[in-house]
Scaffold this motif. Sequence first.
Motif: not given
Length: 253
Positions: A169-186
Motif C-alpha cells: 500500500m505505501n509503496f503504491s502511494f510512493a510510486h504514484h508520487e514519483v511518477i507524478t513528479e516525473f510526468v510534471e517535469e516532462i
Amino acid sequence: MEVGEVDFVDRIIVKGDFEIAFPCQTDIIRNTLETESSLNALIANTFDMDDEDSVDLIYSSEALTEGELDLIGAKADIVFYNPGNPNSLYYISVNFDQDYLSYATDLSIASVTLHENVHAYLLYALEENEDWLIEGSSDNINYEILLESYIDYRAYKIYGTPLKSFTAMNFSFAHHEVITEFVEEIASTLREYGENQGYTLGNEFYNAMAWGGLKETLAWTLDLTEQKRQQYENIFLSEHLGVYPAKGTNCGN
C-alpha cells in the motif's frame, strides 16, 4: 566538434546528414534542448564538454521498423565506439525514424526528444554502475524497464523505508508520487517549449503528451483510468501522425 556535425549543448550533437535531410526537425530538437528546465539542466550537465571523460549524446535518423522503436518515432542505444571522442569508450545514440519525422508535429517531436533524453541519461547511469539500477548490462534494456527501476528507487529513497518493510500500500502511494513528479517535469518542459513557440494550450494537453512515452509502464495502467488513458492516447496519436485534431504543426517534408 567535427566537420559535418552540429554541437547543440556541450557534447550533445546532431549528425550533419540528419540536419541536411531534416533542418526543420533539427530546429525543433534544438529549441527543445534550449528550453529552461531542471530536466534539460540534468541532460546538459551529464553530457558535459568540460569533462574529458564525458560521454557524447548524438542524434541521428534512419528508417526504423516498429520493433526497433522505444517510443513512437525513436530509440536510444549505447554504441561502444566513439571516434569523435577518444576519451570515451562509448556514446549514447538517439535515432529518430525518418517516416515519423516527416509527419509528426513539432509538439510530438519535442515530447519524444525529452523522453529519449531521459532514456539516454538512464543508459548512461546504468553503464556507469549507478546503484539504483537493475543488475546487468545496458545492452537491450528498454526505456520502460529502466524507468520503472528508477521510479522504484526514487519511491524507496523519498520515504527512506527499507525494502523489506515497504508494504504494497505505501509503496503504491510512493510510486504514484514519483511518477507524478516525473510526468510534471516532462509536461512543464514541453509546455515551456510550446509557449516559446506561441502555443496557448492547457495543462491537460501537455500531461497527455508526457504520458505518451509511458504507455508500457505499470503506472499507465494503475495511475490512469481507462477513460483518461483513451483521452491521452487520442491526443498524442494525433500529434504523432500530424492529423486532426493535432495542435502542433509538422515540417511539411
